[in-house]
Scaffold this active site. Structure first.
Site, PDB file in Angstrom:
ATOM      1  CB  SER A  68      -0.903   0.028   1.233  1.00  0.00           C
ATOM      2  OG  SER A  68      -1.803  -1.048   1.225  1.00  0.00           O
TER       3      SER A  68
HETATM    4  N1  SAH Z   1      -1.110  -4.591   3.962  1.00  0.00           N
HETATM    5  C1  SAH Z   1      -0.456  -4.912   2.706  1.00  0.00           C
HETATM    6  C2  SAH Z   1      -1.290  -4.480   1.532  1.00  0.00           C
HETATM    7  C3  SAH Z   1      -1.284  -5.511   0.467  1.00  0.00           C
HETATM    8  S1  SAH Z   1      -2.506  -5.291  -0.802  1.00  0.00           S
HETATM    9  C4  SAH Z   1       0.938  -4.288   2.674  1.00  0.00           C
HETATM   10  O1  SAH Z   1       1.254  -3.440   3.512  1.00  0.00           O
HETATM   11  O2  SAH Z   1       1.747  -4.670   1.812  1.00  0.00           O
HETATM   12  C5  SAH Z   1      -3.843  -6.257  -0.195  1.00  0.00           C
HETATM   13  C6  SAH Z   1      -3.603  -7.728   0.038  1.00  0.00           C
HETATM   14  O3  SAH Z   1      -4.870  -8.329   0.332  1.00  0.00           O
HETATM   15  C7  SAH Z   1      -3.046  -8.501  -1.150  1.00  0.00           C
HETATM   16  O4  SAH Z   1      -1.840  -9.098  -0.778  1.00  0.00           O
HETATM   17  C8  SAH Z   1      -4.124  -9.543  -1.451  1.00  0.00           C
HETATM   18  O5  SAH Z   1      -3.601 -10.785  -1.857  1.00  0.00           O
HETATM   19  C9  SAH Z   1      -4.840  -9.657  -0.112  1.00  0.00           C
HETATM   20  N2  SAH Z   1      -6.198 -10.181  -0.190  1.00  0.00           N
HETATM   21  C10 SAH Z   1      -7.139  -9.954  -1.143  1.00  0.00           C
HETATM   22  N3  SAH Z   1      -8.273 -10.619  -0.846  1.00  0.00           N
HETATM   23  C11 SAH Z   1      -8.051 -11.301   0.308  1.00  0.00           C
HETATM   24  C12 SAH Z   1      -8.829 -12.176   1.122  1.00  0.00           C
HETATM   25  N4  SAH Z   1     -10.078 -12.514   0.798  1.00  0.00           N
HETATM   26  N5  SAH Z   1      -8.274 -12.682   2.233  1.00  0.00           N
HETATM   27  C13 SAH Z   1      -6.995 -12.361   2.598  1.00  0.00           C
HETATM   28  N6  SAH Z   1      -6.204 -11.538   1.867  1.00  0.00           N
HETATM   29  C14 SAH Z   1      -6.718 -11.013   0.739  1.00  0.00           C
END
Ligand code: SAH
Length: 231
Positions: A68
């Site tokens: 993010s």
């Molecule tokens: N907090 C993370 C943001 C990653 S983007 C950081 O700081 O890097 C959001 C993430 O949510 C992705 O890695 C994606 O794979 C995950 N995601 C999407 N749908 C999901 C679900 N149903 N359950 C768990 N994770 C999920």
């Protein structure tokens, strides 16, 4: 064993500049800024992308996902109003960067990721950084009933609706920060659970997140009744 890059004066200087930018963009929560100053964001990206690590942008981390944008991490973390020792459930571990910021704030973090590749990487990286979150490979829509209730719940992917199961796992009086919207744009929702059956919902600014994906086998939640909407 994972080999951590160094975190020297140059990196710390780049980080300080990023923190200054976040201040200029309106982030004024000192606890959040201090935590973000402590977490070397370049550990979460390939070393070739050092400049990207300290610019205020989201960036590719593999499996079609992104780390993010620092502003978004700061904004969501500030809304959560973390107190030391609180139990926080994070949906979407991704790179583990947001997880680390929450840990620096003294939270006990439980985080779920549905991309195995990213889960595996975070499972290696975070302990190597001496962080001890509880990481889970699974479906965020289901939460972690075995560890509930949580003081705070943070969703770091764009949710098409507010998953009822996650509201169930929130303490009464607890806060959930969730970007809601099935399309390209999501509205940041600040939800307070006011009783076992009611939530109070505040709709804030627009953001763009990668989608919170559903898996047919994992099943779909229901939309909870919203009792009060404040704009
Ligand atoms: N907090 C993370 C943001 C990653 S983007 C950081 O700081 O890097 C959001 C993430 O949510 C992705 O890695 C994606 O794979 C995950 N995601 C999407 N749908 C999901 C679900 N149903 N359950 C768990 N994770 C999920």
């Amino acid at each position: 064993m994972i080999h951590l890059p160094e975190d020297n004066f140059k990196h710390q200087g780049m980080r300080k500049k990023l923190i200054d930018q976040l201040r200029l963009k309106g982030i004024d929560n000192e606890g959040v800024l201090t935590a973000m100053m402590k977490v070397p964001r370049h550990f979460f990206l390939d070393l070739a992308f050092l400049n990207q690590a300290y610019s205020d942008h989201a960036f590719q981390i593999g499996a079609g996902q992104t780390i993010s944008q620092p502003y978004t991490v700061a904004y969501q973390t500030a809304l959560l109003n973390i107190k030391k020792g609180e139990k926080v459930l994070e949906i979407g571990t991704g790179s583990g960067y947001q997880t680390s910021v929450l840990l620096e704030m003294g939270a006990k973090v439980f985080s779920i990721e549905r991309q195995k590749e990213l889960f595996d990487r975070a499972m290696e990286l975070l302990p190597a950084m001496k962080y001890s979150p509880k990481l889970f490979y699974g479906d965020g829509y289901k939460g972690l009933p075995g560890y509930a209730p949580f003081d705070k719940i943070l969703i770091t992917c764009g949710a098409p609706f507010v998953p009822e199961e996650l509201v169930k796992q929130l303490k009464v009086g607890g806060i959930m920060v969730i970007p809601v919207g099935a399309g390209e744009v999501q509205v940041m929702n600040l939800i307070t659970k006011i009783s076992e059956t009611e939530i109070d919902k505040k709709e804030l600014k627009n953001f763009r997140f990668v989608p919170m994906l559903e898996n047919k086998a994992w099943g779909k939640g229901k939309v909870i009744v919203i009792t009060k909407v404040t704009k």
